[in-house]
Design an enzyme around this catalytic site. Structure first.
Site, short mmCIF file in Angstrom:
data_model
loop_
_atom_site.label_atom_id
_atom_site.label_comp_id
_atom_site.label_asym_id
_atom_site.label_seq_id
_atom_site.Cartn_x
_atom_site.Cartn_y
_atom_site.Cartn_z
N ASP A 84 28.32 71.56 30.75
CA ASP A 84 29.01 72.45 31.69
C ASP A 84 30.28 71.77 32.22
OD1 ASP A 84 29.39 74.76 33.15
OD2 ASP A 84 28.05 74.16 34.78
N GLU A 134 36.04 71.98 30.89
CA GLU A 134 37.39 72.47 30.57
C GLU A 134 38.48 71.37 30.59
OE1 GLU A 134 34.68 75.26 30.99
OE2 GLU A 134 35.18 73.99 32.69
N ASP A 164 30.31 82.29 33.53
CA ASP A 164 29.86 82.84 34.81
C ASP A 164 30.23 84.31 34.92
OD1 ASP A 164 28.97 80.31 35.30
OD2 ASP A 164 30.54 79.78 36.71
#
Length: 993
Positions: free
Chosen positions: A495, A498, A662
Site C-alpha cells: 500500500d 505511489e 479507495d
C-alpha cells in the site's frame, strides 16, 4: 498550542520546499489528559498554488511558437530506417530547453509491431535518464522475428512539409492509424509534445489508471502521475499505463470496399472492425489530451518511444503487448481465487478469529483474512506486541492454515525513522537499511525523511538499487524474510506505493526527536471525524431517520474546523535555458494534488547514483512489487508469490495483482469497477478486484448484496471497508448472506474454469475479464458496453447496478450473425433465452435482489467442481461439465491442472473437451494426476432427448440421465463409480442416440 520553530527545523529549510511552523497539537488519545505530542500541522502538506496549463487560458500553445524539426540523412536498415532531425528554426524554449538535434529510428519488430523512437542525438554524460528510460527498470521490446510484410502489416512514412511528421498506416486497408502531419514536434528537456489526428467519434480504451467509463470519449485529459488519493473520477490516481486500444468500424459493400463509419448504429449493415494499440514507453509525468480532432501527448521528460500493434482484434493487440513488451502476467496460486475478507479496523488476532468464526457460523466460504492494523503505527516487520503478539499469532495462523485458510498483512511503502534520543524507540529495520544505503536521499546525500502513517519515514531506493547497486532490494528481501519467521503470512499487500508522504519536502530532517504520532489530518471514526453518512439513497425508504442523520452531519460539519480557500494567486515558473526546474516544472500537469511534492516524495529527492525522483516517480510502485516478488520467492521457495499492489506501471502484472484503490460505498463505484477491471485486462493485470461493498462511507444491504454478487465474477474477490464505518461483512445482513451464498456457489463451481483462464493469461497473454466488444468485434453498438462483461469466452455477467431496481437492461451479442448466430443460455435454468432477440436489442431481464443474471455462450464446454467452504475442499470434489451447444450442435472447452502453487510445476495436464448433439469427448494430455472422479454433466440446447447412452461403449443405466424437453437440457449424474482412477487419467467419450 503553538511553539516557535526549532533551530533544527529551520536548518532543514534546505530540504523543505515550503516551510511552516512546528506546532504541538492534541490528538484524540491525548485529549483525555495525556501530555500533548507533536503532530504535523495540515500546512505541512501544502505546496505552491499551481494552475495546470490545461486550465490556464494564458498558457502558451507550443504549436504556435515552436518551429518543429526537419529530417535529413535518411538511412535504410535491416528492419526499417533512421534519420536525423534538426530544429527547423530558432529555439522556442517554451516549457524547457529545446533539444536541437534528434535521432529518428523506425524498426519493424515483427509482422504485427513497429517501433518509432525519437531521442536526442547527443546526450551529455549525467543526463541520460532525463531522456532514456533505463532498460534495467523497463525492458525494451526487441524484434522477435525477421520482418516479412504480411496482409496486416504496418507501414511508416515521413514528411518535411511543412516540418517533420510521421504517419503509421495499416497496409491491408490503407487506414491511417497515427499521423503527426500538420503538427509540430516539440522536444525539450522538460516538455515533449506530439499530436496525432484521429477519425471522427473514435473509440479509445486504456490510458490509465482512471475512474471513468471504459470508452474514453473525445473530451478528456488523462494525467499520468501516481497519486495517493481516493478514487476520484477522471483524476490521476495510483497507476501509470500509457497504452491504448483504438477500435474502428467499417461497412463492407458488395465489392468488398471498406468505409469507416463514425457512431455506427445501423443494425442492418454489415460491419467489420480493426483494432490497433499504441504504447509510449515513458515513465515521466504525462498528460494525454483527447479532443474531437485527435490525441495530444505531452510528457515532462523522457523520449518518444512508441510501439504500434496492428491487431487486428483487441485480443491480438493485448496478447502482443504482453508477450513482446510488458511480460506475461504472474500465475496465481489456486487459493488466491477464493474469497478474501478485510477491514481497516480488525485490531487484534481475537477480532480476526471472530471474523473467521462468523463466516463458519453462517456457512459462507472465506479463504483469506487480511490485516491492516498489525502494528499501532504501521511498521514493516513489526507487530503490535499486545494486540498482535507473535505467540498468539502463531496459534491463530496454525489453526487458520489447518483449516486451509490464509492470511495476508499490509506492508506500507515508507519505513519508520525512530527517535534517535529514545532507546526504547529503536527500530532495527531502519538501522539495517541505513547501513545498506537502502533509502532515498536529499540532494546533499543525507537521508530524505518524509512523514507517513508511522510518523517520520524513509523511502526505499529501488531505482538506486537497480541502476547503481545500492542495497534496497537485498535489504527488503532480508527484512521480509525476518518478519516471515515470526508471522507465517501467505502473501503481501503493498500500500501507499505511489510513493506517498504527508508533508512537503524532507520535513523530518533534523526533527526526528519530534516524531509525530498522528498524520496531519483526522482519521475516520475519531472524535470530530465520525462517519455519520447514511448509505446512498437511504432517504428513499427511511425518510425520518434520514432527517436525523442529516441534522447530525450538519452539526458535525459546523463544529469542524475549516481550511482557508486557496488564493487566486498562482505560482508559475519560466524555463532557464540549460537548467531543469524539477520542483516546479514550467509545464504544470493537472495533478490532483497540484504541486508535485504534495502528498508525495519531492521531485528533488535523490537516488543513489544521482538520479532524481522527478524522472522516476511513476516507477516506485512498480519496483516495490519487483522487490516484494523476489522476497516472496525466497520466503516461499518454489511457490508463486501472491502480491496485491496499489501503484502499478506497464508490466507490473508479471509480479502482482491490483485492487482498485479507495473507492466509496456508492452505486456509481460499483459500476466503475467494471470499466476499471476491463482496463486492467488491457494493461496485463488480470488479477484485479475492488473493495467490494465500497471502502469509504457506509454500505447497506441492497448495495452490498448486489456488489457481493458482481465481484464474485472478478478474479480478485475481496470485501474491504474503512475505519469508523459500519460493518459490511456479508454475514451482517440476512439478505446479503443469501445473495453471497448464491453467487459464491457459482464462483466456486467455476474455479476450474477461472484457473484455466488465469493459466492461459500467464502463458500467452490472453484476457480473463473481457469487454463484449472484444468478443464480438463486428458489432459497433457494443463499443461503449461496460455494464456487462465476459468471463473468458463462455460466461456473460449482466449485473443490476441501480438502487431499487428489480430488472436490468442487457444486450445479447452475436444474435445477428446470420444462420450462425450465437445462442445464450440462462445459467440457472439451462434454457436458451435468445431465440427472438434482435441484434443490439436492449432486453429487460428479471433481476430481483439476490439474483445476478449469468449466461452461458453457445459453443462452450465449461469444467466445474462442487463448491466447498475453501478452495482446498472444492478441489477435492467430483468433476462436472456444463455443455452449451451452439446452433450447429457443437461446443468446445479446456481445463488446466497442476498442483495449484508451484512456480514451475513438476507436472501439468491439459484436458480438451468437444461436444456435439450426440457426444461429449475429453482428451487429457500431461502428467499431472488428479484422482477426483467425474460425477455429472449438463448439456444445453439439445433439441431431442436420447434413447440410449454409453460411456466408452459401456451402456449407461437410464438412472444416470434425464432429459428435460421444455428446457432442451440433458442431465447426466451419478457417474462417479465409472471413473475409479479419476476423471482425467485417460481419454473418454460419452455418446447417445
Amino acid at each position: 498550542m503553538a511553539l516557535l520553530a526549532s533551530t533544527s527545523l529551520l536548518l532543514a529549510g534546505l530540504y523543505l520546499r515550503t516551510t511552516s511552523s512546528v506546532q504541538i497539537s492534541e490528538t484524540p488519545s491525548q485529549a483525555a489528559g495525556h501530555p500533548p505530542v507533536f503532530t504535523l500541522p495540515p500546512s505541512a502538506d501544502r505546496g505552491k498554488n499551481i494552475l495546470p496549463n490545461i486550465k490556464d487560458p494564458k498558457a502558451i500553445d507550443p504549436q504556435t511558437v515552436c518551429p518543429g524539426y526537419k529530417a535529413s540523412n535518411l538511412q535504410d536498415t535491416k528492419d526499417g530506417f533512421t534519420a536525423d532531425l534538426d530544429l527547423a528554426g530558432p529555439a522556442c524554449n517554451v516549457y524547457g530547453t529545446d533539444v536541437e538535434h534528434l535521432a529518428l529510428s523506425v524498426e519493424f519488430q515483427g509482422d504485427d509491431r513497429v517501433h518509432v523512437e525519437i531521442r536526442p542525438r547527443y546526450i551529455t554524460p549525467g543526463n541520460e535518464t532525463w531522456f532514456l528510460l533505463p532498460e534495467e527498470l523497463v525492458p525494451r521490446p526487441s524484434a522477435r522475428q525477421a520482418y516479412t510484410p504480411g496482409p496486416n502489416d504496418l507501414t511508416v512514412s515521413w514528411s518535411n512539409d511543412p516540418s517533420f511528421s510521421f504517419t503509421v498506416k495499416r497496409g491491408a486497408i490503407g487506414d491511417t492509424l497515427f499521423s503527426t502531419e500538420g503538427k509540430r514536434l516539440v522536444y525539450e528537456d522538460q516538455f515533449i509534445e506530439f499530436i496525432s489526428t484521429l477519425p471522427e467519434d473514435y473509440n479509445l480504451y486504456g490510458l490509465g489508471e482512471v475512474i471513468h467509463g471504459f470508452r474514453l470519449g473525445n473530451n478528456l485529459t488523462r494525467t499520468l502521475f501516481a497519486a495517493d488519493v481516493a478514487d476520484t473520477i477522471d483524476a490521476n490516481i495510483y497507476g501509470s499505463h500509457p497504452v491504448y486500444l483504438d477500435t474502428r468500424y467499417f461497412t463492407v459493400d458488395e465489392s468488398g470496399k471498406l468505409t469507416y463509419v463514425a457512431n455506427a448504429k445501423d443494425m442492418a449493415a454489415k460491419y467489420v472492425s480493426y483494432t490497433h494499440g499504441v504504447f509510449l514507453r515513458n515513465a515521466h509525468a504525462q498528460e494525454i489530451l483527447l479532443q474531437s480532432s485527435g490525441i495530444t501527448w505531452r510528457t515532462t521528460g523522457g523520449s518518444i518511444d512508441l510501439y504500434f500493434y496492428s491487431g487486428p482484434k483487441a485480443e491480438d493487440v493485448i496478447r502482443s503487448y504482453q508477450q513482446s513488451t510488458t511480460g506475461l502476467p504472474a500465475m496465481q496460486r489456486y487459493w488466491t481465487l477464493g474469497f478474501h475478507q478485510c477491514r481497516w479496523g480488525y485490531d487484534s488476532w481475537a477480532v480476526l478469529q471472530e471474523v473467521v468464526d462468523n463466516f463458519a457460523k453462517f456457512e459462507i466460504p472465506v479463504e483469506t483474512v487480511w490485516c491492516e492494523s498489525h502494528s499501532s503505527a504501521p511498521r514493516m516487520g513489526r507487530n503490535d506486541p499486545v494486540r498482535f503478539g507473535y505467540e498468539e499469532g502463531a496459534r491463530f495462523l496454525a489453526q487458520l492454515h489447518a483449516n486451509h485458510q490464509h492470511y495476508v498483512p499490509i506492508v506500507d511503502s515508507a519505513i519508520y525513522a525512530p527517535n534517535p534520543e529514545n532507546p526504547g524507540d529503536a527500530y532495527p529495520p531502519y538501522d539495517r537499511g541505513v547501513e545498506a544505503n537502502a533509502f532515498m536521499m536529499n540532494p546533499d546525500g543525507s537521508i530524505y525523511y518524509g512523514a507517513v502513517w508511522p510518523g517520520y519515514t524513509v523511502f526505499p531506493d529501488w531505482v538506486g538499487a537497480v541502476l547503481n547497486g545500492s542495497g534496497a532490494i537485498d535489504w527488503w528481501i532480508d527484512e521480509l524474510s525476518r518478519w516471515s519467521e515470526k508471522v507465517a503470512f501467505d502473501g503481501l499487500w503493498i500500500d501507499m506505493s505511489e510513493v506517498a508522504s504527508f508533508c512537503v519536502g524532507s520535513c523530518g530532517t533534523g526533527n526526528l526527536t519530534l516524531n509525530p504520532v498522528h498524520p496531519p489530518f483526522g482519521l475516520p471514526g475519531e472524535a470530530g471525524n465520525l462517519v455519520l453518512q447514511y448509505p446512498e439513497g437511504f432517504e428513499l425508504t427511511n425518510s425520518s431517520e434520514a432527517v436525523s442523520a442529516s441534522s447530525a452531519l450538519s452539526t458535525q460539519e459546523a463544529a469542524s474546523p475549516t481550511t482557508a480557500s486557496p488564493t487566486s494567486s498562482f505560482y508559475r515558473t519560466t524555463p532557464t535555458p540549460g537548467v531543469r526546474n524539477v520542483d516546479w516544472p514550467p509545464y504544470a500537469i493537472n495533478n490532483i494534488h497540484g504541486d508535485l511534492a504534495v502528498h508525495a516524495v519531492s521531485p528533488n529527492a535523490t537516488h543513489h547514483g544521482g538520479y532524481l525522483e522527478y524522472d522516476f516517480h511513476n516507477m516506485f510502485g512498480h519496483q516495490i512489487l519487483n522487490a516484494t516478488y523476489r522476497a516472496l520467492l525466497k520466503i516461499h521457495e518454489g511457490k508463486r508469490p501472491f502480491i496485491i499492489g496499489r501503484s502499478t506501471f506497464a508490466g507490473s502484472g508479471k509480479w502482482a495483482g491490483h485492487w482498485g484503490g479507495d473507492n466509496a460505498a456508492l452505486w456509481a463505484y460499483m459500476y466503475f469497477s467494471i470499466p476499471q477491471a476491463l482496463s486492467f485486462s488491457l494493461f496485463g493485470v488480470p488479477m484485479f478486484g475492488v473493495d467490494t461493498c465500497g471502502f469509504g462511507g457506509n454500505s447497506n444491504y441492497e448495495l452490498c448484496s448486489r456488489w457481493m454478487q458482481l465481484s464474485a465474477f472478478f478474479p480478485f474477490y475481496r470485501n474491504h471497508n474503512i475505519l469508523g464505518a459500519i460493518p459490511q461483512e456479508p454475514y451482517v445482513w440476512a439478505s446479503v448472506i443469501d445473495a453471497t451464498k448464491t453467487a459464491m456457489r457459482i464462483r466456486y463451481a467455476l474455479l476450474p474454469y477461472l484457473y484455466t483462464l488465469m493459466a492461459r493469461a500467464s502463458l500467452e497473454g490472453s484476457t480473463v475479464m473481457r469487454a463484449l466488444a472484444w468478443e464480438f468485434p463486428d458489432e459497433p453498438w457494443l463499443a461503449d458496453a461496460d455494464r456487462q462483461f465476459m468471463l473468458g469466452r463462455a460466461i456473460m455477467v449482466t449485473p443490476c447496478l441501480e438502487q431499487g431496481a428489480s430488472t436490468v437492461r442487457g444486450v445479447f451479442p452475436g444474435v445477428g450473425d446470420g444462420g450462425k448466430k450465437t445462442v445464450w443460455y440462462d445459467w440457472y435454468t439451462g434454457k436458451a433465452v435468445t431465440d427472438e432477440i434482435k441484434p443490439g436489442q436492449n432486453v429487460t431481464i428479471e433481476a430481483p435482489l439476490g439474483h445476478i443474471p449469468v449466461y452461458l455462450r453457445g459453443g462452450s464446454v465449461v469444467p466445474v467442481q462442487g463448491p466447498g467452504m475453501t478452495t482446498t475442499e472444492s478441489r477435492r470434489n467430483p468433476w462436472g461439465l456444463i455443455v452449451a451447444l451452439d446452433r450447429e450442435g457443437f461446443a468446445e472447452g479446456e481445463l488446466y491442472l497442476d498442483d495449484g502453487e508451484s512456480l514451475e510445476p513438476a507436472a501439468v495436464t491439459w484436458v480438451q473437451f468437444t461436444a456435439t448433439n450426440t457426444s461429449i469427448t475429453a482428451v487429457p494430455q500431461g502428467d499431472y494426476v488428479d484422482n477426483n472422479t467425474f460425477g455429472n454433466a449438463t448439456v444445453m440446447g439439445l433439441a431431442k432427448g436420447p434413447v440410449r447412452m454409453w460411456l466408452n461403449r459401456r451402456v449407461l443405466d437410464h438412472a444416470n440421465w434425464q432429459y428435460d424437453q421444455d428446457r432442451a437440457v440433458l442431465l447426466l449424474y451419478g457417474l462417479n463409480h465409472l471413473f475409479p482412477q479419476g476423471a482425467w487419467t485417460d481419454k473418454w467419450e460419452i455418446n447417445w442416440e
